[in-house]
Write a protein that holds these residues in place. Sequence first.
Motif, mmCIF file in Angstrom:
data_model
loop_
_atom_site.group_PDB
_atom_site.id
_atom_site.type_symbol
_atom_site.label_atom_id
_atom_site.label_comp_id
_atom_site.label_asym_id
_atom_site.label_seq_id
_atom_site.Cartn_x
_atom_site.Cartn_y
_atom_site.Cartn_z
ATOM 1 N N GLU A 145 7.618 66.883 45.281
ATOM 2 C CA GLU A 145 6.243 66.362 45.337
ATOM 3 C C GLU A 145 5.330 67.367 46.045
ATOM 4 O OE1 GLU A 145 6.281 62.214 46.495
ATOM 5 O OE2 GLU A 145 4.282 62.524 47.352
ATOM 6 N N PHE A 146 5.833 67.904 47.155
ATOM 7 C CA PHE A 146 5.062 68.900 47.892
ATOM 8 C C PHE A 146 4.759 70.113 47.004
ATOM 9 C CE2 PHE A 146 5.543 72.903 50.365
ATOM 10 C CZ PHE A 146 4.363 72.848 51.075
ATOM 11 N N VAL A 147 5.770 70.604 46.303
ATOM 12 C CA VAL A 147 5.594 71.792 45.445
ATOM 13 C C VAL A 147 4.627 71.493 44.299
ATOM 14 C CG1 VAL A 147 6.803 73.296 43.793
ATOM 15 C CG2 VAL A 147 7.826 72.822 46.019
ATOM 16 N N ARG A 148 4.678 70.280 43.786
ATOM 17 C CA ARG A 148 3.864 69.899 42.627
ATOM 18 C C ARG A 148 2.414 69.602 43.009
ATOM 19 N NH1 ARG A 148 7.050 65.775 41.117
ATOM 20 N NH2 ARG A 148 5.621 64.323 42.095
ATOM 21 N N ASP A 149 2.214 68.963 44.161
ATOM 22 C CA ASP A 149 0.889 68.400 44.451
ATOM 23 C C ASP A 149 0.085 69.091 45.547
ATOM 24 O OD1 ASP A 149 1.556 66.545 42.544
ATOM 25 O OD2 ASP A 149 2.250 65.059 43.984
ATOM 26 N N LEU A 193 6.779 77.755 42.065
ATOM 27 C CA LEU A 193 5.441 77.204 41.781
ATOM 28 C C LEU A 193 5.236 76.999 40.288
ATOM 29 C CD1 LEU A 193 3.076 79.193 44.161
ATOM 30 C CD2 LEU A 193 3.162 76.713 43.961
ATOM 31 N N LEU A 194 5.699 77.945 39.495
ATOM 32 C CA LEU A 194 5.500 77.867 38.047
ATOM 33 C C LEU A 194 6.459 76.871 37.395
ATOM 34 C CD1 LEU A 194 4.355 78.902 35.325
ATOM 35 C CD2 LEU A 194 6.038 80.761 35.442
ATOM 36 N N PHE A 195 7.747 77.044 37.616
ATOM 37 C CA PHE A 195 8.738 76.270 36.862
ATOM 38 C C PHE A 195 8.990 74.881 37.444
ATOM 39 C CE2 PHE A 195 9.957 80.707 35.821
ATOM 40 C CZ PHE A 195 9.675 80.642 34.466
ATOM 41 N N ALA A 196 8.855 74.744 38.756
ATOM 42 C CA ALA A 196 9.029 73.415 39.351
ATOM 43 C C ALA A 196 7.668 72.742 39.521
ATOM 44 C CB ALA A 196 9.742 73.529 40.692
ATOM 45 N N GLY A 197 6.699 73.491 40.033
ATOM 46 C CA GLY A 197 5.392 72.894 40.298
ATOM 47 C C GLY A 197 4.508 72.769 39.072
ATOM 48 N N GLY A 198 4.818 73.533 38.024
ATOM 49 C CA GLY A 198 3.998 73.482 36.819
ATOM 50 C C GLY A 198 2.586 73.983 37.064
ATOM 51 N N ARG A 199 2.442 74.915 38.013
ATOM 52 C CA ARG A 199 1.105 75.380 38.380
ATOM 53 C C ARG A 199 0.602 76.428 37.400
ATOM 54 N NH1 ARG A 199 -0.627 73.568 43.222
ATOM 55 N NH2 ARG A 199 0.732 71.920 43.942
ATOM 56 N N GLY A 200 -0.601 76.254 36.931
ATOM 57 C CA GLY A 200 -1.242 77.276 36.114
ATOM 58 C C GLY A 200 -1.691 78.401 37.034
ATOM 59 N N GLY A 201 -1.982 79.548 36.428
ATOM 60 C CA GLY A 201 -2.529 80.644 37.224
ATOM 61 C C GLY A 201 -1.508 81.349 38.083
#
Length: 286
Positions: free
Chosen positions: A155-159, A184-192
Amino acid sequence: MIPPALALDMSDEEPAENISGGTAGGGKSAAFDPERAGTRAEAVVDRLGEMYWTKTYGGRDAFECLVRTILSQNTSDKASQPAHDELMARYGSDGGPASGGGTGTDLARALADADQPELAETISSAGLYNQKSERIIALADRICEEYGGEAGFDEFVRDSDPEAVRSTLLDMNGVGPKTADCVLLFAGGRGGVFPVDTHVHRIARRMGLAPADADHETVREHLERDVPAEKCGFGHTAMIQFGREYCSARKPACLDDPEACPLAGHCDQVGVYPATGEVVDPAEAE
Ligand code: SF4
């Protein structure tokens, strides 16, 4: 279970097929028009998307990413993969001798409570097993203490604010910038987020998308500045694939045949000398 997309960066294995918009891993395909790229880096990523895939990422287990990274340090994928599988079989939700193979085990909790010699023996095929088992237990302990377990950490990594996540990850023993960005990319799904591994570092500088002497962080900054957020994820994975197929460290495709590389029109060939057959790191180019 970490899917091929994540394994790609953590262990340098590529997805077996074009997974654009597929269901394995969720996400959505990133629509784009290659004719309308705003920067050369974007045009390169668009072309890579046409050649390979345009998948977006996210939804992986962040703690498992970190465990996999620690296991893979100073060893080959061939050696670390069995260690990862053994660890998951013993401590993951599908295994766990303590639970008789029961389900619902929190991996972080199971590893925080693990007996160190037993964990070391479980991961022995990865080498440096004493040090790695100690690191994994310490990391699991921290995840449990600060986030209550792997779900809270996910949750922390995602949000949370990406920069806060990044600096928290970098503060963890054994986690470097590439791993932090992959989480950040593969677990968090963060763009950029455009993780820079050895292939991306080489290709971006060869092509002239970043300064020839740029370090990993500087290459990342250039790519994240010049590539739209939704294209960074597949830009990263597709560029790695391109590095293997066309722009390898010692023998880029253009060396013998100027027509052989599909990205030649976008490339400065920094450190690549077809006339003499010589290849040097871009930082050492004349
Ligand atoms: S033209 Fe050569 S150096 Fe440039 S991307 Fe293609 S293979 Fe690599």
